[in-house]
Design an enzyme around this catalytic site. Sequence first.
Site, PDB file in Angstrom:
ATOM      1  N   GLY A 115       9.838   4.025  -7.684  1.00 27.62           N
ATOM      2  CA  GLY A 115       9.071   5.265  -7.786  1.00 27.62           C
ATOM      3  C   GLY A 115       8.005   5.179  -8.857  1.00 27.62           C
ATOM      4  O   GLY A 115       7.810   4.123  -9.470  1.00 27.62           O
TER       5      GLY A 115
ATOM      6  N   HIS B 132      11.159  -3.166   0.928  1.00 30.48           N
ATOM      7  CA  HIS B 132      11.712  -1.809   1.072  1.00 30.48           C
ATOM      8  C   HIS B 132      11.935  -1.478   2.545  1.00 30.48           C
ATOM      9  O   HIS B 132      11.004  -1.601   3.354  1.00 30.48           O
ATOM     10  CB  HIS B 132      10.756  -0.774   0.487  1.00 30.48           C
ATOM     11  CG  HIS B 132      10.608  -0.860  -1.009  1.00 30.48           C
ATOM     12  ND1 HIS B 132      11.226   0.012  -1.870  1.00 30.48           N
ATOM     13  CD2 HIS B 132       9.924  -1.722  -1.794  1.00 30.48           C
ATOM     14  CE1 HIS B 132      10.915  -0.298  -3.130  1.00 30.48           C
ATOM     15  NE2 HIS B 132      10.118  -1.354  -3.105  1.00 30.48           N
TER      16      HIS B 132
ATOM     17  N   ASP C 177       7.160  -6.572  -0.566  1.00 29.77           N
ATOM     18  CA  ASP C 177       7.250  -5.172  -1.020  1.00 29.77           C
ATOM     19  C   ASP C 177       7.414  -4.238   0.176  1.00 29.77           C
ATOM     20  O   ASP C 177       8.495  -3.736   0.420  1.00 29.77           O
ATOM     21  CB  ASP C 177       6.060  -4.767  -1.894  1.00 29.77           C
ATOM     22  CG  ASP C 177       6.411  -3.656  -2.880  1.00 29.77           C
ATOM     23  OD1 ASP C 177       7.610  -3.391  -3.061  1.00 29.77           O
ATOM     24  OD2 ASP C 177       5.490  -3.064  -3.470  1.00 29.77           O
TER      25      ASP C 177
ATOM     26  N   GLU D  92       4.308  -2.745 -13.313  1.00 32.75           N
ATOM     27  CA  GLU D  92       3.436  -2.614 -12.143  1.00 32.75           C
ATOM     28  C   GLU D  92       2.294  -1.666 -12.503  1.00 32.75           C
ATOM     29  O   GLU D  92       1.133  -2.050 -12.468  1.00 32.75           O
ATOM     30  CB  GLU D  92       4.263  -2.089 -10.958  1.00 32.75           C
ATOM     31  CG  GLU D  92       3.488  -1.925  -9.661  1.00 32.75           C
ATOM     32  CD  GLU D  92       4.334  -1.316  -8.546  1.00 32.75           C
ATOM     33  OE1 GLU D  92       5.368  -0.681  -8.839  1.00 32.75           O
ATOM     34  OE2 GLU D  92       3.950  -1.467  -7.367  1.00 32.75           O
TER      35      GLU D  92
ATOM     36  N   HIS E 262      11.999  -2.043 -10.967  1.00 33.03           N
ATOM     37  CA  HIS E 262      10.549  -2.073 -10.793  1.00 33.03           C
ATOM     38  C   HIS E 262       9.919  -1.816 -12.159  1.00 33.03           C
ATOM     39  O   HIS E 262      10.146  -0.741 -12.752  1.00 33.03           O
ATOM     40  CB  HIS E 262      10.093  -0.933  -9.881  1.00 33.03           C
ATOM     41  CG  HIS E 262      10.176  -1.201  -8.423  1.00 33.03           C
ATOM     42  ND1 HIS E 262      11.333  -1.104  -7.709  1.00 33.03           N
ATOM     43  CD2 HIS E 262       9.201  -1.538  -7.530  1.00 33.03           C
ATOM     44  CE1 HIS E 262      11.081  -1.374  -6.431  1.00 33.03           C
ATOM     45  NE2 HIS E 262       9.797  -1.638  -6.296  1.00 33.03           N
TER      46      HIS E 262
ATOM     47  N   ASP F  89      12.219   1.426   3.863  1.00 26.84           N
ATOM     48  CA  ASP F  89      11.376   2.547   4.282  1.00 26.84           C
ATOM     49  C   ASP F  89       9.891   2.221   4.159  1.00 26.84           C
ATOM     50  O   ASP F  89       9.051   3.086   4.437  1.00 26.84           O
ATOM     51  CB  ASP F  89      11.720   3.828   3.510  1.00 26.84           C
ATOM     52  CG  ASP F  89      11.711   3.651   1.996  1.00 26.84           C
ATOM     53  OD1 ASP F  89      12.014   2.547   1.501  1.00 26.84           O
ATOM     54  OD2 ASP F  89      11.391   4.634   1.296  1.00 26.84           O
TER      55      ASP F  89
ATOM     56  N   HIS G  66      12.506  -8.785  -2.378  1.00 20.33           N
ATOM     57  CA  HIS G  66      11.905  -7.476  -2.668  1.00 20.33           C
ATOM     58  C   HIS G  66      11.168  -6.971  -1.428  1.00 20.33           C
ATOM     59  O   HIS G  66      10.023  -7.349  -1.164  1.00 20.33           O
ATOM     60  CB  HIS G  66      10.957  -7.597  -3.867  1.00 20.33           C
ATOM     61  CG  HIS G  66      10.480  -6.284  -4.407  1.00 20.33           C
ATOM     62  ND1 HIS G  66      10.482  -5.978  -5.754  1.00 20.33           N
ATOM     63  CD2 HIS G  66       9.986  -5.183  -3.788  1.00 20.33           C
ATOM     64  CE1 HIS G  66      10.012  -4.755  -5.924  1.00 20.33           C
ATOM     65  NE2 HIS G  66       9.686  -4.258  -4.740  1.00 20.33           N
TER      66      HIS G  66
HETATM   67  O1  NOS Z   1       5.893  -1.038  -5.402  1.00 23.84           O
HETATM   68  C1  NOS Z   1       6.612  -0.036  -5.553  1.00 23.84           C
HETATM   69  N1  NOS Z   1       6.786   0.480  -6.803  1.00 23.84           N
HETATM   70  C2  NOS Z   1       7.592   1.536  -7.058  1.00 23.84           C
HETATM   71  N2  NOS Z   1       8.248   2.178  -6.083  1.00 23.84           N
HETATM   72  C3  NOS Z   1       8.096   1.727  -4.815  1.00 23.84           C
HETATM   73  C4  NOS Z   1       7.292   0.625  -4.495  1.00 23.84           C
HETATM   74  N3  NOS Z   1       7.333   0.450  -3.160  1.00 23.84           N
HETATM   75  C5  NOS Z   1       8.137   1.414  -2.669  1.00 23.84           C
HETATM   76  N4  NOS Z   1       8.594   2.192  -3.659  1.00 23.84           N
HETATM   77  C6  NOS Z   1       9.462   3.372  -3.576  1.00 23.84           C
HETATM   78  O2  NOS Z   1      10.789   2.945  -3.346  1.00 23.84           O
HETATM   79  C7  NOS Z   1      11.403   3.903  -2.500  1.00 23.84           C
HETATM   80  C8  NOS Z   1      12.684   3.351  -1.943  1.00 23.84           C
HETATM   81  O3  NOS Z   1      12.481   2.280  -1.100  1.00 23.84           O
HETATM   82  C9  NOS Z   1      10.300   4.230  -1.523  1.00 23.84           C
HETATM   83  O4  NOS Z   1      10.540   5.443  -0.849  1.00 23.84           O
HETATM   84  C10 NOS Z   1       9.092   4.302  -2.418  1.00 23.84           C
HETATM   85  O5  NOS Z   1       8.950   5.611  -2.945  1.00 23.84           O
HETATM   86 ZN    ZN Z   2       8.819  -2.367  -4.535  1.00 24.88          ZN
END
Ligand code: NOS
Ligand code: ZN
Length: 389
Positions: free
Chosen positions: A191, A31, A310, A221, A218, A33, A29
Amino acid sequence: MTLSDKLPRQSTHPLDGERIRRAPKVLLHDHLDGGLRPETIIELAEAIGYRNLPTTDPAALAAWFRDAADSGSLERYLETFAHTCAVMQTGEALFRIAAECAEDLAADGIVYAEVRYAPEQHLEGGLTLDDVVDAVNAGFREGERRAAAAGHRIRVGTLLCAMRHADRALEIAELAVAHRDRGVAGFDIAGGEIGNPASRHAEAFDYLRSQGARVTVHAGEAVGMESIHEAVLRCGAHRIGHGVRITDDIAIGTDGQVALGRLASYVRDMRIALEVCPTSNLQTGAATSYPEHPIDLLRRLGFRICLNTDNRLVSGTTMTQEFQHLRDTFGYGAAELEEFTVNAVKSAFLPFDERAALLNEVIRPGYARLRAWELSRVTVRGTTGTAAA
Ligand SMILES: O=c1[nH]cnc2c1ncn2[C@@H]1O[C@H](CO)[C@@H](O)[C@H]1O
Ligand SMILES: [Zn+2]
């Protein structure tokens, strides 16, 4: 309270940061970006004339992300991604960022990673969804080559995220299936969780199920049990991103007796992995401190827990640092690092034979050496018991 106030004090545990870094680790996990190098954001922003960065000093920019994300709210945490996505709108930028991601993960001792991103967030420069996936995959292949040249073996698969608040989940599901034998390992939904139930995207999840595709969601959370319930039982998630609010379905009596509700039992019985990201949880308010983080409780109850970053930039972390926090908080050593890693391998969206090879050829031998070293240290120092506690 800032994030640094929540950090435990440095420990004298024999498993030092360098040995944690060198141990073979698996990251499910992370991301794309949320993990850019600050120098790269600044350079790309300069090149395209993006003027909204809060600062153009790399160290200050890294600190800005961590602090801005440290708000106790998932929505505010996610606002910071506007700056990273802004510089991720061309094939060249995506290629570079993916290549650097693979190099950075490999340098942190990750041997297998599944890195996720939302293709729909990278179309502003005229790329198609397929162009985005192709550029990211090519970048990861390049990063794997560079890492190998630097002496690090890493393999990176990707997960395609749809965004909960948007309406492209079916398209992204189809994209994930179309590219599944070419670098894409599965599908995720990310998101803001509040007000955006995953069940709104039921059509996408039904399609993924009909195709036998691998799915993580996701959930648990910012919202509790109902979100995890949907993810697992309506969306067919094989893993849960975070999922820490499953503790709402676990009762601990005054006598210490633990009782699992039906949902918590299902998650544990079906070996649905919880992709736990402690530092991110402290920033978004999903947990209050490392000592109070439920990862240790869930691990001891036998849930399939793996450890994750994350967002390395946004949460100011690395896999090594995540484990160091747990070492300092719970006294974890080689046995726990191996346990998280084995769990991650078991729940990786890789074919069985490849999981078995990774486990038997890389992970088990690596931890056999680390445990032997740790044992020798404990015996020599005469501090029996602490390392394996
Ligand atoms: O912890 C999280 N929870 C929910 N969404 C997330 C988390 N971290 C990042 N993103 C979302 O996932 C998109 C794609 O990678 C990111 O642009 C962010 O908006
Ligand atoms: Zn995430």
